[in-house]
Structure formats: C-alpha cells, structure tokens
Design a protein around this motif. Sequence first.
Motif: not given
Length: 144
Positions: A46-52, A54-57
């Motif tokens: 469960f992440n924010t859009a920004q965390e998602n 960063e996670r994708h990167k």
Amino acid sequence: MDKVLLVGVDCSNCSNRALEYAAGSADDGKTQLIVVHVIDWSPFSFNTAQENAERHKRREAELQRAHSEIVDPLVNDLRQKNIIARGVIRHGHPADTINAVAEEFGATDIIVGKTGSSRIKSQLFGSVANTLVQISKIPVTVVP
C-alpha cells in the motif's frame, strides 16, 4: 528444439550445480537452456503514487542489475560452450514464477538446486524446490 530445460539460478552453490547438471544435459545441440533468476517481489503493498513510481524505478534497476551481474555472464559462458541458452529475469514468488516461465517457454523439465535451508525452516515455510515439485505439470529435477 527437442528439449527445453529451464534452470532456476540464485547465485548459490546449489544453483551452480543445477546449472552444471543442465549444461551437461544440453551439450547435444538439440536442447535449449532457459536460465531464469527470480527477484522475490510482492505485488501487495500500500503506497502513495510517488512511492509506486519510485518502486517501479527500483524494480527496473533490479532487473538490469540481475541481467548484467547474474544471468548474462552465465548465458555467455554456456554459449561459449556451444550450448543454446537464453536468460530470463522476473519479479515474483520464486516457485510460482519459475513454473510460469516454464509454461511460457514450453520447458520439458525444470532443474533447480536444493537449498541449504534448515530442515525445520523447510518444513515450516517450504522451499522453492519443494513447491515446484508440487505445482509443476512437468518433471522437476532437484540437484543436491
């Protein structure tokens, strides 16, 4: 190809022995080796859009690093021995992902190393090899 052998690698001594075993079975020029490395990754977060973002990167960087440091050198070594080989990197649960890749590439056998985890840990949590033996529709060879 007559046979397509999928080999799961994780940089352990056991997976190195599994790769050696598979290479010995694939030196006939009619067998393809699919060398697969799975980066354990849970899609449940469960992440924010920004965390998602960063996670994708991070996920993309992990894929590139796994190719350059793990799979590509192994595949190149196999090709130098005139073995038909291909590398695959995926994120996911190791056993489920290896099984899915085997189905995707039409593998005729899955070859994995037996892990060095303790007997109690394996009984409580299972191992990749044990899970593959249970879920795979094709033969699974577990190399000690």
